[in-house]
Design a protein around this motif. Sequence first.
Motif, PDB file in Angstrom:
ATOM      1  N   GLN A  69       0.830  -1.205   0.000  1.00 44.96           N
ATOM      2  CA  GLN A  69       0.000   0.000   0.000  1.00 44.96           C
ATOM      3  C   GLN A  69       0.865   1.254   0.000  1.00 44.96           C
ATOM      4  OE1 GLN A  69      -2.708   0.244   3.272  1.00 44.96           O
ATOM      5  NE2 GLN A  69      -3.831   1.941   2.407  1.00 44.96           N
ATOM      6  N   GLU A  70       1.997   1.213   0.700  1.00 44.98           N
ATOM      7  CA  GLU A  70       2.879   2.374   0.751  1.00 44.98           C
ATOM      8  C   GLU A  70       3.509   2.645  -0.604  1.00 44.98           C
ATOM      9  OE1 GLU A  70       5.468   1.154   3.802  1.00 44.98           O
ATOM     10  OE2 GLU A  70       4.132   1.745   5.428  1.00 44.98           O
ATOM     11  N   GLU A  71       3.940   1.584  -1.311  1.00 43.24           N
ATOM     12  CA  GLU A  71       4.528   1.772  -2.632  1.00 43.24           C
ATOM     13  C   GLU A  71       3.511   2.318  -3.609  1.00 43.24           C
ATOM     14  OE1 GLU A  71       5.874  -2.148  -3.351  1.00 43.24           O
ATOM     15  OE2 GLU A  71       7.907  -1.743  -2.659  1.00 43.24           O
ATOM     16  N   ALA A  72       2.268   1.861  -3.495  1.00 42.70           N
ATOM     17  CA  ALA A  72       1.220   2.330  -4.391  1.00 42.70           C
ATOM     18  C   ALA A  72       0.927   3.808  -4.172  1.00 42.70           C
ATOM     19  CB  ALA A  72      -0.049   1.506  -4.198  1.00 42.70           C
ATOM     20  N   MET A  73       1.060   4.265  -2.931  1.00 41.91           N
ATOM     21  CA  MET A  73       0.814   5.667  -2.628  1.00 41.91           C
ATOM     22  C   MET A  73       2.023   6.533  -2.953  1.00 41.91           C
ATOM     23  SD  MET A  73      -1.296   5.173   0.927  1.00 41.91           S
ATOM     24  CE  MET A  73      -0.918   6.789   1.482  1.00 41.91           C
ATOM     25  N   GLY A  74       3.139   5.913  -3.332  1.00 45.26           N
ATOM     26  CA  GLY A  74       4.317   6.659  -3.701  1.00 45.26           C
ATOM     27  C   GLY A  74       5.158   7.106  -2.530  1.00 45.26           C
ATOM     28  N   LEU A  75       5.031   6.441  -1.414  1.00 44.45           N
ATOM     29  CA  LEU A  75       5.810   6.806  -0.241  1.00 44.45           C
ATOM     30  C   LEU A  75       7.132   6.064  -0.264  1.00 44.45           C
ATOM     31  CD1 LEU A  75       3.023   6.607   2.469  1.00 44.45           C
ATOM     32  CD2 LEU A  75       3.854   8.634   1.290  1.00 44.45           C
ATOM     33  N   GLY A  76       8.202   6.779  -0.037  1.00 39.75           N
ATOM     34  CA  GLY A  76       9.520   6.164  -0.013  1.00 39.75           C
ATOM     35  C   GLY A  76       9.826   5.550   1.334  1.00 39.75           C
ATOM     36  N   ARG A  80       8.171   8.942   7.434  1.00 39.96           N
ATOM     37  CA  ARG A  80       7.895   8.503   8.802  1.00 39.96           C
ATOM     38  C   ARG A  80       6.651   7.618   8.809  1.00 39.96           C
ATOM     39  NH1 ARG A  80       3.787  11.262  11.510  1.00 39.96           N
ATOM     40  NH2 ARG A  80       3.024  13.095  10.420  1.00 39.96           N
ATOM     41  N   LYS A  81       6.601   6.728   9.765  1.00 38.03           N
ATOM     42  CA  LYS A  81       5.442   5.856   9.908  1.00 38.03           C
ATOM     43  C   LYS A  81       4.327   6.634  10.601  1.00 38.03           C
ATOM     44  CE  LYS A  81       7.269   2.118   8.291  1.00 38.03           C
ATOM     45  NZ  LYS A  81       6.845   1.556   7.047  1.00 38.03           N
ATOM     46  N   LYS A  85      -3.060   6.920  16.751  1.00 40.13           N
ATOM     47  CA  LYS A  85      -3.173   7.568  18.071  1.00 40.13           C
ATOM     48  C   LYS A  85      -2.311   8.825  18.130  1.00 40.13           C
ATOM     49  CE  LYS A  85      -4.375   3.561  20.824  1.00 40.13           C
ATOM     50  NZ  LYS A  85      -4.011   2.683  21.933  1.00 40.13           N
ATOM     51  N   GLU A  86      -1.112   8.706  17.597  1.00 35.54           N
ATOM     52  CA  GLU A  86      -0.210   9.850  17.598  1.00 35.54           C
ATOM     53  C   GLU A  86      -0.789  11.012  16.783  1.00 35.54           C
ATOM     54  OE1 GLU A  86       4.069  10.867  15.599  1.00 35.54           O
ATOM     55  OE2 GLU A  86       3.798   8.860  16.446  1.00 35.54           O
ATOM     56  N   GLU A  87      -1.365  10.699  15.635  1.00 44.57           N
ATOM     57  CA  GLU A  87      -1.973  11.741  14.805  1.00 44.57           C
ATOM     58  C   GLU A  87      -3.174  12.372  15.505  1.00 44.57           C
ATOM     59  OE1 GLU A  87      -1.102  13.105  11.788  1.00 44.57           O
ATOM     60  OE2 GLU A  87       0.758  12.024  12.183  1.00 44.57           O
ATOM     61  N   TYR A  88      -3.944  11.569  16.216  1.00 43.40           N
ATOM     62  CA  TYR A  88      -5.101  12.084  16.931  1.00 43.40           C
ATOM     63  C   TYR A  88      -4.674  13.087  17.997  1.00 43.40           C
ATOM     64  CZ  TYR A  88      -8.998  12.307  20.162  1.00 43.40           C
ATOM     65  OH  TYR A  88      -9.983  12.762  20.990  1.00 43.40           O
TER      66      TYR A  88
END
Length: 115
Positions: A69-76, A80-81, A85-88
């Motif tokens: 999923q990360e490769e499909a979204m173009g994330l290298g 950062r992961k 919870k951290e984002e909230y």
Amino acid sequence: MRTFTSKKFLPSASDNSLGARYRRALPKHPFLLFGLPFIGVIVAGSFWLTPATALRYEKHDRKVQRLTQEEAMGLGKDRRKVDMKEEYYRLAAKDIDDWENKRVERLKGESDGKL
């Protein structure tokens, strides 16, 4: 003017060939001598072509790679992961009560939606 003679055609030695016997028997048994072999060739061809078609699709599948999923979204790999919870907590720490509703500028001649 001369007319055709009434002599009958004498069969030759080639009338006992396989083709001649087949032509004589065909009007008596058309399905057995024409239909059944035709259907047999179609069915045998289907079974013969199945492995060839499977090879074609297997070759195509080898070319196609499964992406994460990360490769499909173009994330290298240096990204950062993201932890939910951290984002909230990061967004909750911001002051969300002090905001102002702003209207989007309209193009010239476009209705702004105000009555």
